[in-house]
Structure formats: structure tokens, C-alpha cells
Design a protein around this motif. Structure first.
Motif, PDB file in Angstrom:
ATOM      1  N   SER A  29      79.555  42.585  27.471  1.00  0.00           N
ATOM      2  CA  SER A  29      78.610  43.495  26.819  1.00  0.00           C
ATOM      3  C   SER A  29      77.268  42.786  26.572  1.00  0.00           C
ATOM      4  CB  SER A  29      79.177  44.032  25.517  1.00  0.00           C
ATOM      5  OG  SER A  29      79.339  43.005  24.572  1.00  0.00           O
ATOM      6  N   HIS A  30      77.311  41.484  26.290  1.00  0.00           N
ATOM      7  CA  HIS A  30      76.079  40.717  26.116  1.00  0.00           C
ATOM      8  C   HIS A  30      75.294  40.644  27.429  1.00  0.00           C
ATOM      9  CE1 HIS A  30      73.378  37.563  24.727  1.00  0.00           C
ATOM     10  NE2 HIS A  30      73.680  36.887  25.821  1.00  0.00           N
ATOM     11  N   LEU A  31      76.028  40.446  28.537  1.00  0.00           N
ATOM     12  CA  LEU A  31      75.366  40.344  29.839  1.00  0.00           C
ATOM     13  C   LEU A  31      74.771  41.669  30.292  1.00  0.00           C
ATOM     14  CD1 LEU A  31      77.664  37.954  31.868  1.00  0.00           C
ATOM     15  CD2 LEU A  31      75.298  37.596  31.250  1.00  0.00           C
ATOM     16  N   GLU A  32      75.324  42.776  29.827  1.00  0.00           N
ATOM     17  CA  GLU A  32      74.731  44.065  30.171  1.00  0.00           C
ATOM     18  C   GLU A  32      73.339  44.198  29.569  1.00  0.00           C
ATOM     19  OE1 GLU A  32      77.393  47.163  29.023  1.00  0.00           O
ATOM     20  OE2 GLU A  32      78.867  46.624  30.548  1.00  0.00           O
ATOM     21  N   LEU A  33      73.146  43.644  28.379  1.00  0.00           N
ATOM     22  CA  LEU A  33      71.836  43.704  27.729  1.00  0.00           C
ATOM     23  C   LEU A  33      70.887  42.635  28.269  1.00  0.00           C
ATOM     24  CD1 LEU A  33      72.923  44.234  24.019  1.00  0.00           C
ATOM     25  CD2 LEU A  33      71.999  45.935  25.587  1.00  0.00           C
ATOM     26  N   LYS A  35      70.494  40.399  31.318  1.00  0.00           N
ATOM     27  CA  LYS A  35      70.983  40.174  32.680  1.00  0.00           C
ATOM     28  C   LYS A  35      70.674  38.785  33.237  1.00  0.00           C
ATOM     29  CE  LYS A  35      70.783  45.043  33.899  1.00  0.00           C
ATOM     30  NZ  LYS A  35      72.048  45.306  33.306  1.00  0.00           N
ATOM     31  N   LYS A  36      69.714  38.088  32.679  1.00  0.00           N
ATOM     32  CA  LYS A  36      69.307  36.809  33.249  1.00  0.00           C
ATOM     33  C   LYS A  36      69.798  35.593  32.463  1.00  0.00           C
ATOM     34  CE  LYS A  36      65.397  38.598  35.721  1.00  0.00           C
ATOM     35  NZ  LYS A  36      64.051  38.345  36.185  1.00  0.00           N
ATOM     36  N   VAL A  37      70.755  35.770  31.611  1.00  0.00           N
ATOM     37  CA  VAL A  37      71.297  34.653  30.844  1.00  0.00           C
ATOM     38  C   VAL A  37      72.428  34.045  31.661  1.00  0.00           C
ATOM     39  CG1 VAL A  37      72.343  33.940  28.675  1.00  0.00           C
ATOM     40  CG2 VAL A  37      70.690  35.777  28.696  1.00  0.00           C
ATOM     41  N   PHE A  38      72.107  33.009  32.419  1.00  0.00           N
ATOM     42  CA  PHE A  38      73.074  32.460  33.351  1.00  0.00           C
ATOM     43  C   PHE A  38      74.143  31.623  32.666  1.00  0.00           C
ATOM     44  CE2 PHE A  38      69.215  33.109  35.901  1.00  0.00           C
ATOM     45  CZ  PHE A  38      69.727  34.088  36.737  1.00  0.00           C
ATOM     46  N   SER A  39      73.852  31.089  31.476  1.00  0.00           N
ATOM     47  CA  SER A  39      74.881  30.326  30.777  1.00  0.00           C
ATOM     48  C   SER A  39      76.018  31.241  30.334  1.00  0.00           C
ATOM     49  CB  SER A  39      74.286  29.598  29.570  1.00  0.00           C
ATOM     50  OG  SER A  39      73.706  30.516  28.667  1.00  0.00           O
ATOM     51  N   SER A  40      75.702  32.466  29.961  1.00  0.00           N
ATOM     52  CA  SER A  40      76.752  33.419  29.604  1.00  0.00           C
ATOM     53  C   SER A  40      77.555  33.817  30.830  1.00  0.00           C
ATOM     54  CB  SER A  40      76.152  34.666  28.966  1.00  0.00           C
ATOM     55  OG  SER A  40      75.559  34.363  27.734  1.00  0.00           O
ATOM     56  N   GLU A  41      76.875  33.931  31.963  1.00  0.00           N
ATOM     57  CA  GLU A  41      77.576  34.271  33.202  1.00  0.00           C
ATOM     58  C   GLU A  41      78.549  33.157  33.583  1.00  0.00           C
ATOM     59  OE1 GLU A  41      76.427  35.325  37.796  1.00  0.00           O
ATOM     60  OE2 GLU A  41      74.911  35.557  36.235  1.00  0.00           O
ATOM     61  N   ARG A  42      78.126  31.933  33.414  1.00  0.00           N
ATOM     62  CA  ARG A  42      79.002  30.791  33.705  1.00  0.00           C
ATOM     63  C   ARG A  42      80.180  30.771  32.742  1.00  0.00           C
ATOM     64  NH1 ARG A  42      79.242  25.273  31.989  1.00  0.00           N
ATOM     65  NH2 ARG A  42      80.164  24.003  33.623  1.00  0.00           N
ATOM     66  N   GLY A  43      79.914  31.054  31.483  1.00  0.00           N
ATOM     67  CA  GLY A  43      80.985  31.083  30.484  1.00  0.00           C
ATOM     68  C   GLY A  43      82.016  32.150  30.773  1.00  0.00           C
ATOM     69  N   ILE A  44      81.563  33.304  31.211  1.00  0.00           N
ATOM     70  CA  ILE A  44      82.502  34.383  31.498  1.00  0.00           C
ATOM     71  C   ILE A  44      83.349  34.029  32.722  1.00  0.00           C
ATOM     72  CG2 ILE A  44      81.131  35.889  32.994  1.00  0.00           C
ATOM     73  CD1 ILE A  44      82.055  38.231  31.329  1.00  0.00           C
ATOM     74  N   ARG A  45      82.764  33.335  33.694  1.00  0.00           N
ATOM     75  CA  ARG A  45      83.545  32.907  34.866  1.00  0.00           C
ATOM     76  C   ARG A  45      84.613  31.895  34.486  1.00  0.00           C
ATOM     77  NH1 ARG A  45      78.583  32.327  38.836  1.00  0.00           N
ATOM     78  NH2 ARG A  45      78.424  34.473  39.516  1.00  0.00           N
TER      79      ARG A  45
END
Length: 78
Positions: A29-33, A35-45
Motif C-alpha cells: 500500500s505504501h508503494l502504491e502511493l 512509486k519511486k521508493v526503491f528501498s521499499s521495493e527491495r524490502g518487499i522482495r
């Protein structure tokens, strides 16, 4: 999961998958708001990988508990 079960079995595979799923949903839900926060994308992976490995372990050890867990969390096709 029932609150009493969560407090008693914090080390169980089911509780760990449950907590990873909650974190994954929160980060998604954070990434939907943002979109360019790559540290969150890495964390979710990373969390997805950990959850996938735990679910594979549970499926190998006890298929009934695995089916029940994915049904409760609604995370995979059954």
C-alpha cells in the motif's frame, strides 16, 4: 488467526508467515502511493522470498497446515 494463538506461538511457521504477509501488504500500500521508493521495493522482495521459503517448508512438512494457512490468508490460488 486468533489473538491468543498469535501470542503463544510466535516462533511457529504460521505466525511468521502471518506477520510477513501483514508487512508485505503494508509495504504494497505504501508503494502504491510512492512509486519511486526503491528501498521499499527491495524490502518487499526480501519479505516475499522469506515467506515463499517458509511456505515451501510448511508444504513439504505438513500439507494440511499449509492448505489451511493459505486459505486463511488468501495469498495463493487453491
Amino acid at each position: 488467526m486468533v489473538k491468543e494463538e498469535k501470542e503463544e506461538n510466535r516462533g511457529s511457521v504460521e505466525f511468521q508467515v502471518f506477520s510477513f504477509t501483514n508487512k508485505i501488504r503494508r509495504l504494497a500500500s505504501h508503494l502504491e502511493l510512492h512509486k519511486k521508493v526503491f528501498s521499499s521495493e527491495r524490502g518487499i522482495r526480501r519479505l516475499l522470498g522469506k515467506r515463499r521459503r517458509l511456505l515451501a517448508y510448511l508444504a513439504k512438512k505438513n500439507r494440511v497446515r499449509y492448505k489451511k494457512l493459505i486459505g486463511q490468508l488468501n495469498i495463493r490460488e487453491q
